[in-house]
Write a protein that holds these residues in place. Structure first.
Motif, PDB file in Angstrom:
ATOM      1  N   ALA A   1       0.839  -1.205   0.000  1.00  0.00           N
ATOM      2  CA  ALA A   1       0.000   0.000   0.000  1.00  0.00           C
ATOM      3  C   ALA A   1       0.868   1.248   0.000  1.00  0.00           C
ATOM      4  N   LEU A   2       1.973   1.226   0.745  1.00  0.00           N
ATOM      5  CA  LEU A   2       2.892   2.362   0.753  1.00  0.00           C
ATOM      6  C   LEU A   2       3.509   2.580  -0.622  1.00  0.00           C
ATOM      7  N   ALA A   3       3.902   1.501  -1.298  1.00  0.00           N
ATOM      8  CA  ALA A   3       4.449   1.637  -2.648  1.00  0.00           C
ATOM      9  C   ALA A   3       3.416   2.212  -3.607  1.00  0.00           C
ATOM     10  N   GLY A   4       2.165   1.772  -3.489  1.00  0.00           N
ATOM     11  CA  GLY A   4       1.104   2.323  -4.328  1.00  0.00           C
ATOM     12  C   GLY A   4       0.849   3.788  -4.040  1.00  0.00           C
ATOM     13  N   LEU A   5       0.903   4.161  -2.769  1.00  0.00           N
ATOM     14  CA  LEU A   5       0.696   5.559  -2.395  1.00  0.00           C
ATOM     15  C   LEU A   5       1.816   6.439  -2.947  1.00  0.00           C
ATOM     16  N   LEU A   6       3.054   5.968  -2.855  1.00  0.00           N
ATOM     17  CA  LEU A   6       4.174   6.736  -3.414  1.00  0.00           C
ATOM     18  C   LEU A   6       4.060   6.859  -4.930  1.00  0.00           C
ATOM     19  N   ALA A   7       3.607   5.802  -5.595  1.00  0.00           N
ATOM     20  CA  ALA A   7       3.404   5.875  -7.042  1.00  0.00           C
ATOM     21  C   ALA A   7       2.308   6.879  -7.390  1.00  0.00           C
ATOM     22  N   LEU A   8       1.245   6.915  -6.584  1.00  0.00           N
ATOM     23  CA  LEU A   8       0.173   7.885  -6.823  1.00  0.00           C
ATOM     24  C   LEU A   8       0.672   9.308  -6.633  1.00  0.00           C
ATOM     25  N   TYR A   9       1.459   9.548  -5.579  1.00  0.00           N
ATOM     26  CA  TYR A   9       2.055  10.873  -5.395  1.00  0.00           C
ATOM     27  C   TYR A   9       2.897  11.258  -6.608  1.00  0.00           C
ATOM     28  N   GLY A  10       3.735  10.339  -7.065  1.00  0.00           N
ATOM     29  CA  GLY A  10       4.586  10.629  -8.228  1.00  0.00           C
ATOM     30  C   GLY A  10       3.773  10.946  -9.468  1.00  0.00           C
ATOM     31  N   PHE A  11       2.726  10.169  -9.721  1.00  0.00           N
ATOM     32  CA  PHE A  11       1.870  10.422 -10.878  1.00  0.00           C
ATOM     33  C   PHE A  11       1.216  11.789 -10.791  1.00  0.00           C
ATOM     34  N   LEU A  12       0.707  12.137  -9.608  1.00  0.00           N
ATOM     35  CA  LEU A  12       0.020  13.411  -9.456  1.00  0.00           C
ATOM     36  C   LEU A  12       0.976  14.592  -9.600  1.00  0.00           C
ATOM     37  N   VAL A  13       2.200  14.433  -9.136  1.00  0.00           N
ATOM     38  CA  VAL A  13       3.181  15.505  -9.318  1.00  0.00           C
ATOM     39  C   VAL A  13       3.485  15.683 -10.800  1.00  0.00           C
ATOM     40  N   LEU A  14       3.663  14.572 -11.529  1.00  0.00           N
ATOM     41  CA  LEU A  14       3.928  14.660 -12.960  1.00  0.00           C
ATOM     42  C   LEU A  14       2.721  15.196 -13.733  1.00  0.00           C
ATOM     43  N   ALA A  15       1.518  14.899 -13.249  1.00  0.00           N
ATOM     44  CA  ALA A  15       0.308  15.402 -13.915  1.00  0.00           C
ATOM     45  C   ALA A  15      -0.016  16.828 -13.494  1.00  0.00           C
ATOM     46  N   ARG A  16       0.778  17.375 -12.597  1.00  0.00           N
ATOM     47  CA  ARG A  16       0.612  18.746 -12.096  1.00  0.00           C
ATOM     48  C   ARG A  16      -0.745  18.965 -11.433  1.00  0.00           C
ATOM     49  N   ALA A  17      -1.163  17.991 -10.655  1.00  0.00           N
ATOM     50  CA  ALA A  17      -2.418  18.127  -9.913  1.00  0.00           C
ATOM     51  C   ALA A  17      -2.203  19.106  -8.770  1.00  0.00           C
ATOM     52  N   PRO A  18      -3.146  20.000  -8.556  1.00  0.00           N
ATOM     53  CA  PRO A  18      -2.995  20.940  -7.443  1.00  0.00           C
ATOM     54  C   PRO A  18      -3.238  20.248  -6.104  1.00  0.00           C
ATOM     55  N   PHE A  19      -2.324  20.443  -5.176  1.00  0.00           N
ATOM     56  CA  PHE A  19      -2.448  19.874  -3.838  1.00  0.00           C
ATOM     57  C   PHE A  19      -2.958  20.922  -2.859  1.00  0.00           C
ATOM     58  N   ARG A  20      -3.682  21.905  -3.340  1.00  0.00           N
ATOM     59  CA  ARG A  20      -4.192  22.959  -2.470  1.00  0.00           C
ATOM     60  C   ARG A  20      -5.707  23.010  -2.614  1.00  0.00           C
ATOM     61  N   GLY A  21      -6.320  23.865  -1.845  1.00  0.00           N
ATOM     62  CA  GLY A  21      -7.767  24.031  -1.934  1.00  0.00           C
ATOM     63  C   GLY A  21      -8.523  22.881  -1.311  1.00  0.00           C
ATOM     64  N   GLY A  22      -9.483  22.362  -2.053  1.00  0.00           N
ATOM     65  CA  GLY A  22     -10.348  21.296  -1.560  1.00  0.00           C
ATOM     66  C   GLY A  22      -9.618  20.030  -1.139  1.00  0.00           C
ATOM     67  N   PRO A  23      -8.665  19.529  -1.943  1.00  0.00           N
ATOM     68  CA  PRO A  23      -7.948  18.324  -1.515  1.00  0.00           C
ATOM     69  C   PRO A  23      -7.188  18.513  -0.196  1.00  0.00           C
ATOM     70  N   ARG A  24      -6.583  19.677  -0.006  1.00  0.00           N
ATOM     71  CA  ARG A  24      -5.850  19.917   1.240  1.00  0.00           C
ATOM     72  C   ARG A  24      -6.808  19.991   2.424  1.00  0.00           C
ATOM     73  N   THR A  25      -7.911  20.687   2.277  1.00  0.00           N
ATOM     74  CA  THR A  25      -8.894  20.791   3.361  1.00  0.00           C
ATOM     75  C   THR A  25      -9.480  19.423   3.696  1.00  0.00           C
ATOM     76  N   GLY A  26      -9.815  18.668   2.683  1.00  0.00           N
ATOM     77  CA  GLY A  26     -10.351  17.324   2.909  1.00  0.00           C
ATOM     78  C   GLY A  26      -9.355  16.411   3.589  1.00  0.00           C
ATOM     79  N   ALA A  27      -8.077  16.534   3.223  1.00  0.00           N
ATOM     80  CA  ALA A  27      -7.046  15.711   3.847  1.00  0.00           C
ATOM     81  C   ALA A  27      -6.872  16.067   5.319  1.00  0.00           C
ATOM     82  N   LEU A  28      -6.945  17.363   5.637  1.00  0.00           N
ATOM     83  CA  LEU A  28      -6.843  17.767   7.038  1.00  0.00           C
ATOM     84  C   LEU A  28      -8.026  17.255   7.856  1.00  0.00           C
ATOM     85  N   VAL A  29      -9.217  17.294   7.276  1.00  0.00           N
ATOM     86  CA  VAL A  29     -10.394  16.763   7.961  1.00  0.00           C
ATOM     87  C   VAL A  29     -10.246  15.252   8.164  1.00  0.00           C
ATOM     88  N   ALA A  30      -9.764  14.547   7.147  1.00  0.00           N
ATOM     89  CA  ALA A  30      -9.546  13.103   7.279  1.00  0.00           C
ATOM     90  C   ALA A  30      -8.501  12.806   8.343  1.00  0.00           C
TER      91      ALA A  30
END
Length: 131
Positions: free
Chosen positions: A27-56
């Motif tokens: 699961a950790l390897a999959g999570l790191l791969a997802l982070y890498g993909f999102l960085v390469l896809a230039r997904a924004p890590f701010r706004g709604g995703p950040r707020t939702g992550a803090l709530v989680a």
């Protein structure tokens, strides 16, 4: 200190967690791969995703504080010493960090990916036209 070599610690972890150690590492390897993909896809890590992550993360911390004594065959009445409260605070902090780190890329992938995919580059500069 030779008793605490990485090989010994791995054997202790395997004995303690069993198959869940390998499930967690996958699961950790999959999570790191997802982070890498999102960085390469230039997904924004701010706004709604950040707020939702803090709530989680807060929800994970509250769940850890509520469940940790029961999962160790104890109860909240057994938490009387200062070290018990420190341990609970550390468990809550770990659960908060884990909740944020797991929820953030998932929420960024669900809600933050741009509609038009752009190629990843090392710089933000547009390519120059050759003369």
């Amino acid at each position: 200190m030779k008793d605490f070599s990485p090989h010994t610690l791995l054997a202790i972890a395997q004995e303690t967690f069993g198959i869940w150690l390998w499930v967690g590492l996958l699961a950790l390897a999959g999570l790191l791969a997802l982070y890498g993909f999102l960085v390469l896809a230039r997904a924004p890590f701010r706004g709604g995703p950040r707020t939702g992550a803090l709530v989680a993360g807060v929800l994970a911390a509250l769940a850890a504080v509520a469940l940790a004594p029961r999962l160790t065959d104890a109860g909240h009445a057994h938490l009387v010493a200062g070290i018990d409260l420190v341990a609970m605070a550390l468990i809550a902090a770990g659960a908060f960090a884990g909740g944020v780190l797991v929820a953030w890329p998932i929420l960024a992938a669900l809600f933050g990916l741009p509609g038009r995919r752009r190629r990843a580059g090392l710089t933000n500069a547009a390519p120059r036209a050759s003369r």
